[in-house]
Design an enzyme around this catalytic site. Structure first.
Site, PDB file in Angstrom:
ATOM      1  N   SER A 138      32.681  44.850  44.005  1.00 55.46           N
ATOM      2  CA  SER A 138      32.811  43.664  44.877  1.00 55.46           C
ATOM      3  C   SER A 138      31.981  43.837  46.134  1.00 55.46           C
ATOM      4  O   SER A 138      31.768  44.969  46.602  1.00 55.46           O
ATOM      5  CB  SER A 138      34.278  43.495  45.280  1.00 55.46           C
ATOM      6  N   TYR A 151      41.704  47.044  49.082  1.00 52.63           N
ATOM      7  CA  TYR A 151      40.850  46.589  47.966  1.00 52.63           C
ATOM      8  C   TYR A 151      39.397  47.025  48.214  1.00 52.63           C
ATOM      9  O   TYR A 151      38.736  47.575  47.336  1.00 52.63           O
ATOM     10  CB  TYR A 151      40.943  45.069  47.891  1.00 52.63           C
TER      11      TYR A 151
HETATM   12  N1  LIG Z   1      37.519  36.670  41.835  1.00 52.30           N
HETATM   13  C1  LIG Z   1      36.811  37.190  42.820  1.00 52.30           C
HETATM   14  O1  LIG Z   1      36.609  36.559  43.886  1.00 52.30           O
HETATM   15  C2  LIG Z   1      36.212  38.554  42.665  1.00 52.30           C
HETATM   16  C3  LIG Z   1      35.267  38.964  43.620  1.00 52.30           C
HETATM   17  C4  LIG Z   1      34.693  40.233  43.511  1.00 52.30           C
HETATM   18  C5  LIG Z   1      35.073  41.053  42.473  1.00 52.30           C
HETATM   19  N2  LIG Z   1      35.991  40.632  41.560  1.00 52.30           N
HETATM   20  C6  LIG Z   1      36.363  41.556  40.502  1.00 52.30           C
HETATM   21  O2  LIG Z   1      36.079  40.966  39.248  1.00 52.30           O
HETATM   22  C7  LIG Z   1      36.908  41.597  38.253  1.00 52.30           C
HETATM   23  C8  LIG Z   1      37.498  40.519  37.370  1.00 52.30           C
HETATM   24  O3  LIG Z   1      38.391  39.715  38.137  1.00 52.30           O
HETATM   25  P1  LIG Z   1      38.511  38.137  37.978  1.00 52.30           P
HETATM   26  O4  LIG Z   1      38.017  37.523  39.224  1.00 52.30           O
HETATM   27  O5  LIG Z   1      37.911  37.730  36.679  1.00 52.30           O
HETATM   28  O6  LIG Z   1      40.072  37.906  38.025  1.00 52.30           O
HETATM   29  P2  LIG Z   1      41.183  37.801  36.880  1.00 52.30           P
HETATM   30  O7  LIG Z   1      40.833  36.723  35.924  1.00 52.30           O
HETATM   31  O8  LIG Z   1      42.477  37.736  37.612  1.00 52.30           O
HETATM   32  O9  LIG Z   1      41.032  39.198  36.121  1.00 52.30           O
HETATM   33  C9  LIG Z   1      41.680  40.385  36.504  1.00 52.30           C
HETATM   34  C10 LIG Z   1      41.934  41.150  35.239  1.00 52.30           C
HETATM   35  O10 LIG Z   1      42.564  42.397  35.528  1.00 52.30           O
HETATM   36  C11 LIG Z   1      43.615  42.561  34.583  1.00 52.30           C
HETATM   37  N3  LIG Z   1      44.623  43.507  35.038  1.00 52.30           N
HETATM   38  C12 LIG Z   1      45.244  43.539  36.229  1.00 52.30           C
HETATM   39  N4  LIG Z   1      46.110  44.556  36.252  1.00 52.30           N
HETATM   40  C13 LIG Z   1      46.051  45.164  35.023  1.00 52.30           C
HETATM   41  C14 LIG Z   1      46.722  46.243  34.434  1.00 52.30           C
HETATM   42  N5  LIG Z   1      47.652  46.954  35.085  1.00 52.30           N
HETATM   43  N6  LIG Z   1      46.401  46.591  33.162  1.00 52.30           N
HETATM   44  C15 LIG Z   1      45.476  45.885  32.482  1.00 52.30           C
HETATM   45  N7  LIG Z   1      44.805  44.845  33.002  1.00 52.30           N
HETATM   46  C16 LIG Z   1      45.099  44.482  34.262  1.00 52.30           C
HETATM   47  C17 LIG Z   1      44.172  41.159  34.443  1.00 52.30           C
HETATM   48  O11 LIG Z   1      45.031  41.062  33.335  1.00 52.30           O
HETATM   49  P3  LIG Z   1      46.005  39.778  33.153  1.00 52.30           P
HETATM   50  O12 LIG Z   1      45.127  38.677  32.592  1.00 52.30           O
HETATM   51  O13 LIG Z   1      47.011  40.249  32.179  1.00 52.30           O
HETATM   52  O14 LIG Z   1      46.553  39.449  34.505  1.00 52.30           O
HETATM   53  C18 LIG Z   1      42.871  40.401  34.288  1.00 52.30           C
HETATM   54  O15 LIG Z   1      42.356  40.540  32.990  1.00 52.30           O
HETATM   55  C19 LIG Z   1      37.942  42.433  39.014  1.00 52.30           C
HETATM   56  O16 LIG Z   1      37.546  43.785  38.998  1.00 52.30           O
HETATM   57  C20 LIG Z   1      37.838  41.892  40.428  1.00 52.30           C
HETATM   58  O17 LIG Z   1      38.208  42.863  41.386  1.00 52.30           O
HETATM   59  C21 LIG Z   1      36.565  39.393  41.629  1.00 52.30           C
END
Ligand SMILES: NC(=O)c1ccc[n+]([C@@H]2O[C@H](COP(=O)([O-])OP(=O)(O)OC[C@H]3O[C@@H](n4cnc5c(N)ncnc54)[C@H](OP(=O)(O)O)[C@@H]3O)[C@@H](O)[C@H]2O)c1
Length: 245
Positions: A138, A151
């Protein structure tokens, strides 16, 4: 890039990247904690052309389990060409500040799990002298902000780790891809007020796919975050500390 392990595969960003790999007829092992969500994602990817889609229900907080996943993927897919690590949680910074156990839990999911997976993948890919290790970190890792330094520091740890790993993997011909999104409209940010800087999961997922195909090193997604990150990095501490962010 035909056999791919995706952890946190129900992530909105990972799903879009997986759709692109499915269209290339890749074989995928999807790992997540929710069996129903995983099954729905797997059906979608099969319909989009994936040659094979397997799923594995795993709580990625379990580091011993993370450690075994690369071996399991090799067995299930008959080999492995790429790893995409996408799991993550956006911690409640206030709760973490009064609860070190919760802070370590967040650090474990956002940093230690991804590093465990990357290390195991590195050993495997080093042996076969090819492969791609991609982790979604991120822009929050660029500098510690008061509003989300738990984070941010976890993501920074992973980015620094990947930089060193990239050096180690260079001679083996293994790419190590650090994808640093800015704000993305996904379930993770559902509670945040949206602003014009928010990108869609589709835009960022497509960028993940292209970066992995190209073996890029560090990718900001969308591109303009590279310049925002640079401005934040260069900002004098005296000014940075006064920002209400
Ligand atoms: N959205 C943003 O603004 C943003 C910005 C920068 C970086 N990111 C990064 O992008 C990546 C993907 O996130 P996203 O934005 O696509 O959000 P998201 O759709 O909420 O995805 C998060 C994922 O992590 C999984 N997860 C959380 N805890 C877990 C656990 N204990 N065991 C297994 N899986 C777990 C969730 O599973 P469930 O579906 O079961 O909840 C989901 O698949 C993450 O690393 C996040 O930090 C996001």
């Amino acid at each position: 890039m035909k056999r791919i392990l995706i952890t946190g595969a129900t992530s909105a960003i990972a799903q879009q990247a997986a759709r692109r790999f499915a269209a290339d007829a890749a074989a995928l092992l999807l790992v997540g904690r929710d069996a129903d969500k995983l099954a729905a994602v797997a059906d979608d990817l099969r319909a989009r052309g994936a040659s094979e889609v397997k799923t594995e229900v795993v709580d990625l907080l379990d580091l011993a389990r993370c450690s075994r996943l690369i071996g399991e993927a090799v067995e299930q897919l008959g080999g492995l060409d790429a790893l995409l690590v996408a799991q993550g949680t956006l911690p409640d910074q206030g709760v973490c500040e009064t609860n070190p156990v919760q802070t370590l839990r967040e650090f474990s999911l956002n940093a230690m799990g991804p590093m465990t997976l990357a290390l195991r993948a590195a050993t495997h890919f080093e042996g076969q002298r090819s492969g791609c290790i991609a982790v979604i970190t991120s822009v929050a890792g660029v500098r510690g902000r008061r509003s989300n330094y738990v984070y941010g520091s976890a993501k920074a740890a992973v980015s620094t780790f990947l930089e060193g790993l990239r050096g180690r993997m260079r001679e083996a011909g293994v790419s190590v891809v650090d994808i640093r999104p800015g704000f993305v409209d996904t379930p993770m940010t559902a509670q945040l007020a949206k602003n014009p800087l928010f990108a869609t999961a589709s835009t960022v997922g497509n960028r993940v796919y292209r970066a992995m195909r190209a073996g890029d090193a560090v990718v900001y997604a969308p591109w303009f975050w590279r310049w925002i990150a640079l401005a934040i990095q260069l900002m004098p501490r005296s000014i940075f500390l006064k920002l209400p962010i």
